[in-house]
Design a protein around this motif. Structure first.
Motif, PDB file in Angstrom:
ATOM      1  N   THR A 131      -3.316   2.471   1.540  1.00  0.00           N
ATOM      2  CA  THR A 131      -3.426   3.326   0.359  1.00  0.00           C
ATOM      3  C   THR A 131      -2.830   4.711   0.605  1.00  0.00           C
ATOM      4  N   THR A 132      -2.252   4.903   1.784  1.00  0.00           N
ATOM      5  CA  THR A 132      -1.485   6.114   2.078  1.00  0.00           C
ATOM      6  C   THR A 132      -0.129   5.685   2.611  1.00  0.00           C
ATOM      7  N   ALA A 133       0.843   6.571   2.486  1.00  0.00           N
ATOM      8  CA  ALA A 133       2.183   6.292   3.003  1.00  0.00           C
ATOM      9  C   ALA A 133       2.377   7.116   4.262  1.00  0.00           C
ATOM     10  N   GLY A 134       1.911   6.579   5.382  1.00  0.00           N
ATOM     11  CA  GLY A 134       1.965   7.381   6.589  1.00  0.00           C
ATOM     12  C   GLY A 134       1.890   6.631   7.889  1.00  0.00           C
ATOM     13  N   THR A 135       0.742   6.023   8.192  1.00  0.00           N
ATOM     14  CA  THR A 135       0.500   5.548   9.557  1.00  0.00           C
ATOM     15  C   THR A 135       1.359   4.355   9.944  1.00  0.00           C
ATOM     16  N   GLY A 136       1.689   3.502   8.978  1.00  0.00           N
ATOM     17  CA  GLY A 136       2.383   2.261   9.315  1.00  0.00           C
ATOM     18  C   GLY A 136       1.480   1.274  10.017  1.00  0.00           C
ATOM     19  N   SER A 137       0.171   1.558  10.064  1.00  0.00           N
ATOM     20  CA  SER A 137      -0.761   0.703  10.798  1.00  0.00           C
ATOM     21  C   SER A 137      -0.781  -0.723  10.275  1.00  0.00           C
ATOM     22  N   GLU A 138      -0.389  -0.900   9.008  1.00  0.00           N
ATOM     23  CA  GLU A 138      -0.402  -2.241   8.423  1.00  0.00           C
ATOM     24  C   GLU A 138       0.535  -3.207   9.136  1.00  0.00           C
ATOM     25  N   VAL A 139       1.540  -2.690   9.854  1.00  0.00           N
ATOM     26  CA  VAL A 139       2.510  -3.575  10.507  1.00  0.00           C
ATOM     27  C   VAL A 139       2.588  -3.349  12.010  1.00  0.00           C
ATOM     28  N   ARG A 141       6.749   7.352  -9.673  1.00  0.00           N
ATOM     29  CA  ARG A 141       6.681   5.992  -9.119  1.00  0.00           C
ATOM     30  C   ARG A 141       7.779   5.757  -8.098  1.00  0.00           C
ATOM     31  N   GLN A 142       8.995   6.173  -8.384  1.00  0.00           N
ATOM     32  CA  GLN A 142      10.105   5.922  -7.464  1.00  0.00           C
ATOM     33  C   GLN A 142       9.853   6.588  -6.115  1.00  0.00           C
ATOM     34  N   ALA A 143       9.368   7.837  -6.140  1.00  0.00           N
ATOM     35  CA  ALA A 143       9.108   8.550  -4.895  1.00  0.00           C
ATOM     36  C   ALA A 143       7.953   7.901  -4.127  1.00  0.00           C
ATOM     37  N   ARG A 144       6.909   7.518  -4.832  1.00  0.00           N
ATOM     38  CA  ARG A 144       5.767   6.878  -4.169  1.00  0.00           C
ATOM     39  C   ARG A 144       6.169   5.549  -3.534  1.00  0.00           C
ATOM     40  N   GLU A 145       6.966   4.764  -4.224  1.00  0.00           N
ATOM     41  CA  GLU A 145       7.400   3.479  -3.665  1.00  0.00           C
ATOM     42  C   GLU A 145       8.293   3.692  -2.449  1.00  0.00           C
ATOM     43  N   ALA A 146       9.187   4.673  -2.524  1.00  0.00           N
ATOM     44  CA  ALA A 146      10.077   4.951  -1.398  1.00  0.00           C
ATOM     45  C   ALA A 146       9.295   5.423  -0.182  1.00  0.00           C
ATOM     46  N   MET A 147       8.290   6.265  -0.398  1.00  0.00           N
ATOM     47  CA  MET A 147       7.492   6.762   0.720  1.00  0.00           C
ATOM     48  C   MET A 147       6.677   5.646   1.370  1.00  0.00           C
ATOM     49  N   LEU A 148       6.100   4.761   0.563  1.00  0.00           N
ATOM     50  CA  LEU A 148       5.292   3.680   1.123  1.00  0.00           C
ATOM     51  C   LEU A 148       6.151   2.695   1.902  1.00  0.00           C
ATOM     52  N   LEU A 149       7.297   2.332   1.342  1.00  0.00           N
ATOM     53  CA  LEU A 149       8.194   1.428   2.063  1.00  0.00           C
ATOM     54  C   LEU A 149       8.718   2.097   3.323  1.00  0.00           C
ATOM     55  N   GLY A 150       9.078   3.372   3.220  1.00  0.00           N
ATOM     56  CA  GLY A 150       9.576   4.087   4.392  1.00  0.00           C
ATOM     57  C   GLY A 150       8.544   4.145   5.498  1.00  0.00           C
ATOM     58  N   ALA A 151       7.277   4.391   5.141  1.00  0.00           N
ATOM     59  CA  ALA A 151       6.213   4.452   6.151  1.00  0.00           C
ATOM     60  C   ALA A 151       6.043   3.114   6.851  1.00  0.00           C
ATOM     61  N   THR A 152       6.147   2.023   6.093  1.00  0.00           N
ATOM     62  CA  THR A 152       6.010   0.696   6.693  1.00  0.00           C
ATOM     63  C   THR A 152       7.190   0.388   7.616  1.00  0.00           C
ATOM     64  N   LEU A 153       8.395   0.725   7.194  1.00  0.00           N
ATOM     65  CA  LEU A 153       9.560   0.520   8.054  1.00  0.00           C
ATOM     66  C   LEU A 153       9.441   1.347   9.334  1.00  0.00           C
TER      67      LEU A 153
END
Length: 373
Positions: A128-136, A227-239
């Motif tokens: 629920t945050t765009a940061g840690t990348g802990s999900e992957v 929305r575009q910025a939020r999606e980009a930040m979340l995908l970027g954090a996961t990558l």
């Protein structure tokens, strides 16, 4: 991994398709639980026939007793599938809970790399945050004792499924957006400059992560509904999380961990505070890599490698200034007299310091803390 705006509202359908298990433990924090953000997801899961147990006692930099309490609740409930829902701490606790449900191995025996034995129950992560990348990632960090942190790194900690629903990040306040976003950018930078395991895959992931986040961080902070910025930040954090799973982080994190342990500052903020000094310390070795990142973000230039590298460092510092996050240790009420003990504690992070492109001595660490002060 599924990337879907609003996907959390149909998680019941998704999990029914993915798994046979129905006794679900949701790991989250109390503030998020009470905010109502989890409610549509919970309703979807219950409609799909899931029996839900919620552990919402996760706190930032979770201590061992929180981890043990979560695993105990899961065992008592007979949970056979686990979902992390929240920030990095919730997802870290969810990882180990999925292992500890069916294992009697002690936490003390898990610390380190590849020490976890046995299998785990299915694991789903929903950030629920765009940061840690802990999900992957396959890492869980716990606070041990009073201030120290230790990591558990094991293949069992990789999730079976990840849902990236950027709609969940819409309500994130600007300061938290800034701190978590900078945290993710640090992951990408340190993965790209790692000394031991940097590789073509980690490079590709890190560069795309940094490209996405550099272009969207300020927009996400200034216009949280974008929305575009939020999606980009979340995908970027996961990558970025995938990048540092392949090429681990270094001295920024090593110096950030004592700040979090002693003063309970958010992890993303501590990374932001230490990034500038560490980038400058690493310059004599990492300048060609910083120059490459400058070309990616700022456009190719004919100036020297050193000039392009410095342009990258200055860009990152300017980005952090514009984000609104505190920029000096003194702004976070850290006493100047604590800097020597922080430097001493940073030396305990050998796993991270070994991967830094430039050696960091205790004197170096103290100098960087003073620079950040």
């Amino acid at each position: 991994m599924l990337v879907e705006w609003g996907g959390a509202q149909r998680l019941g359908t998704l999990l029914s398709e993915w798994f046979e298990q129905r006794k679900l433990l949701i790991v989250t924090d109390r503030l998020l639980h009470q905010s109502g953000l989890l409610d549509p997801t919970k309703a979807s899961l219950q409609s799909a026939g899931f029996e839900i147990t919620i552990f919402d006692d996760v706190v930032a930099d979770p201590p061992e007793d929180v981890m043990i309490a979560c695993a105990t609740m899961a065992k008592d409930a007979g949970s056979d599938i686990v979902m992390g829902f929240g920030g990095g701490s919730s997802m870290d606790v969810a990882k180990l809970a999925a292992v500890m449900i069916s294992s009697d191995q002690s936490l003390a025996d898990m610390y380190g790399i590849g020490k976890v034995t046995g299998a785990r129950v299915p694991l789903v992560q929903v950030p629920t945050t765009a940061g840690t990348g802990s999900e992957v990632t396959n890492i869980t960090i716990l606070t041990t004792g009073t201030t120290t942190k230790m990591g558990i790194v094991a293949r069992q900690l990789y999730a079976d499924r990840v849902l990236l629903d950027a709609q969940l990040t819409i309500g994130l306040p600007p300061l938290q957006t800034a701190a978590t976003g900078i945290d993710a950018m640090v992951h990408a930078i340190e993965a790209f400059t790692g000394r031991l395991r940097k590789n073509p895959l980690s490079d590709i992931l890190a560069k795309e992560a940094l490209r996405l986040m550099a272009a969207n961080l300020i927009t996400a902070c200034d216009d949280g509904q974008n929305r575009q910025a939020r999606e980009a930040m979340l995908l970027g954090a996961t990558l970025a999380g995938q990048a540092f799973s392949n090429s681990p982080v270094g001295a920024v994190h090593a110096l950030a961990y004592p700040l979090g342990g002693h003063f309970h500052l958010p992890h993303g903020l501590t990374n932001a505070l230490m990034l500038g000094p560490v980038l400058r310390h690493n310059m004599r070795v990492a300048a060609p890599l910083y120059a490459e990142l400058a070309d990616l973000i700022l456009g190719a230039s004919s100036v020297s490698v050193d000039a392009r590298a410095m342009a990258f460092v200055e860009f990152m510092e300017d980005l952090m200034n514009r984000s609104g996050a505190p920029r000096r240790l003194r702004d976070c009420n850290i006493p100047e007299g604590s800097l020597p003990s922080l430097a001493e504690d940073a030396m305990l992070q050998t796993r991270l310091l070994l991967n830094n492109p430039v050696e960091v001595t205790q004197d170096d660490a103290l100098a960087m803390y003073r620079q950040a002060y």
